[in-house]
Scaffold this motif. Structure first.
Motif, short mmCIF file in Angstrom:
data_model
loop_
_atom_site.label_atom_id
_atom_site.label_comp_id
_atom_site.label_asym_id
_atom_site.label_seq_id
_atom_site.Cartn_x
_atom_site.Cartn_y
_atom_site.Cartn_z
N LEU A 272 0.83 -1.21 0.00
CA LEU A 272 0.00 0.00 0.00
C LEU A 272 0.86 1.25 0.00
CD1 LEU A 272 -2.82 1.27 0.20
CD2 LEU A 272 -2.61 1.11 2.69
N SER A 273 1.99 1.21 0.70
CA SER A 273 2.90 2.34 0.74
C SER A 273 3.46 2.65 -0.64
CB SER A 273 4.04 2.06 1.72
OG SER A 273 4.98 3.11 1.72
N VAL A 274 3.79 1.61 -1.41
CA VAL A 274 4.29 1.80 -2.77
C VAL A 274 3.24 2.48 -3.64
CG1 VAL A 274 5.04 0.62 -4.87
CG2 VAL A 274 5.92 -0.11 -2.65
N ILE A 275 1.99 2.02 -3.53
CA ILE A 275 0.90 2.60 -4.34
C ILE A 275 0.68 4.06 -3.97
CG2 ILE A 275 -1.56 2.47 -4.86
CD1 ILE A 275 -1.36 -0.55 -4.37
N SER A 276 0.64 4.35 -2.67
CA SER A 276 0.40 5.73 -2.23
C SER A 276 1.56 6.65 -2.65
CB SER A 276 0.20 5.79 -0.72
OG SER A 276 1.36 5.37 -0.03
N ASN A 277 2.78 6.14 -2.57
CA ASN A 277 3.94 6.93 -2.99
C ASN A 277 3.87 7.26 -4.48
OD1 ASN A 277 5.20 7.17 -0.51
ND2 ASN A 277 6.34 5.27 -0.74
N PHE A 278 3.44 6.28 -5.28
CA PHE A 278 3.32 6.52 -6.72
C PHE A 278 2.30 7.61 -7.00
CE2 PHE A 278 0.62 5.52 -10.44
CZ PHE A 278 1.50 5.95 -11.44
N LEU A 279 1.13 7.54 -6.35
CA LEU A 279 0.10 8.55 -6.58
C LEU A 279 0.58 9.94 -6.18
CD1 LEU A 279 -3.06 6.59 -5.34
CD2 LEU A 279 -2.39 7.09 -7.70
N MET A 280 1.28 10.03 -5.07
CA MET A 280 1.78 11.32 -4.61
C MET A 280 2.86 11.86 -5.55
SD MET A 280 1.86 10.86 -0.45
CE MET A 280 2.40 12.56 -0.22
#
Length: 300
Positions: A272-280
């Protein structure tokens, strides 16, 4: 009155993401896959350390030495992966900004000089970080002087105590304002230029230097609050399991086995951290690209 060009930048960035979401996935796929692979590698290695702790007899005098040797052998790999990850984030920024510019999604090397631009992005980022650190030191010195004045004056000037919180918030925002005046010019570096720090980057947002950090802070709040709730939801089960394990242990103490189980139970949180980092990264890359283009157009 000088026309303001920054209003609408956030909306333009969001619209671009919705209209070009597939292209963003394409241009981001390669660096994100490599980043994800690095994350899995580190996750596995750190998990091995926790598993190793569970096999050690801590009553042995060699236990501390064995733990330190295991940890020290891991340090060079951690340092190397951090350097690689820094370059990959810069490369991802370059690819997103160039896609915003040309609207041409390529899963592999899409334009000439991508790697060179990524290296310069890292160097500029480190330079901006060094300048921000100097500004931070200056703010700390001012805060220390103000604190000493408050202590010397004592209760007679108790109103200064009530000013401490707004002054601290103002100092924090001033650092964000300072760094944004440089970072708003970073898309130029991603596009292959090498602008001067002060004659080009610093002056770019003149007249609207507060508009970018204000929108940055609001965007961070909007993004971080829902993701914070999601992270909390994913964090509760492993933390509850850890608490129950501690309470059911004979001495109510945490053990290496408990740490190992906690670490392995947080895999989905890492994903989930990887996904959120990508969106940001995608949003802020496009936000700065849009702001840079508008400010440069205004300057002519």
């Amino acid at each position: 009155m000088v026309e303001k060009v920054i209003p609408g930048t956030s909306r333009a960035a969001i619209n671009f993401i919705f209209e070009n979401w597939w292209g963003l996935i394409v241009v981001s796929a390669l660096p994100m896959v490599i980043l994800f692979g690095l994350g899995i590698l580190i996750y596995q290695e750190l998990g091995n350390v926790f598993d190793f702790l569970d096999t050690i007899d801590f009553e042995s005098q060699q236990a501390t030495a064995e733990i330190m040797n295991k940890y020290l052998r891991l340090m060079p790999m951690l340092f190397a992966t951090e350097i690689v990850a820094l370059f990959l984030f810069a490369w991802l920024f370059v690819r997103i900004v160039r896609f915003w510019k040309n609207r041409e999604p390529n899963i592999f090397i899409g334009s000439k000089g991508e790697f060179t631009a990524a290296v310069y992005t890292v160097l500029y980022g480190l330079g901006i970080g060094a300048l921000t650190m100097l500004a931070y030191i200056a703010v700390v010195i001012v805060a220390i002087i103000a604190g000493l004045i408050i202590v010397v004056l004592g209760k007679l000037f108790f109103v200064f105590y009530f000013l401490f919180v707004p002054l601290a918030i103002g100092a924090y925002f001033s650092l964000i304002w300072f760094v944004c005046r440089f970072y708003v010019g970073m898309p130029a570096v991603a596009l292959g230029e090498t602008p001067d720090f002060f004659t080009e980057l610093w002056v770019l947002s003149s007249g609207e230097s507060f508009a970018v950090p204000l929108r940055l802070i609001v965007s961070l709040i909007i993004v971080c609050v829902p993701f914070g709730v999601i992270f909390f939801v994913f964090m509760v089960p492993p933390m509850s399991a850890l608490r129950d394990a501690i309470m059911s242990s004979p001495n109510h103490q945490i053990s290496p086995e408990m740490l190992s189980q906690l670490w392995h139970g947080m895999l989905w949180l890492q994903i989930l951290s990887v996904i959120s980092n990508f969106l940001m990264i995608a949003y802020f890359s496009i936000f700065f690209a849009e702001a840079h283009a508008r400010l440069r157009a205004k300057l002519g």
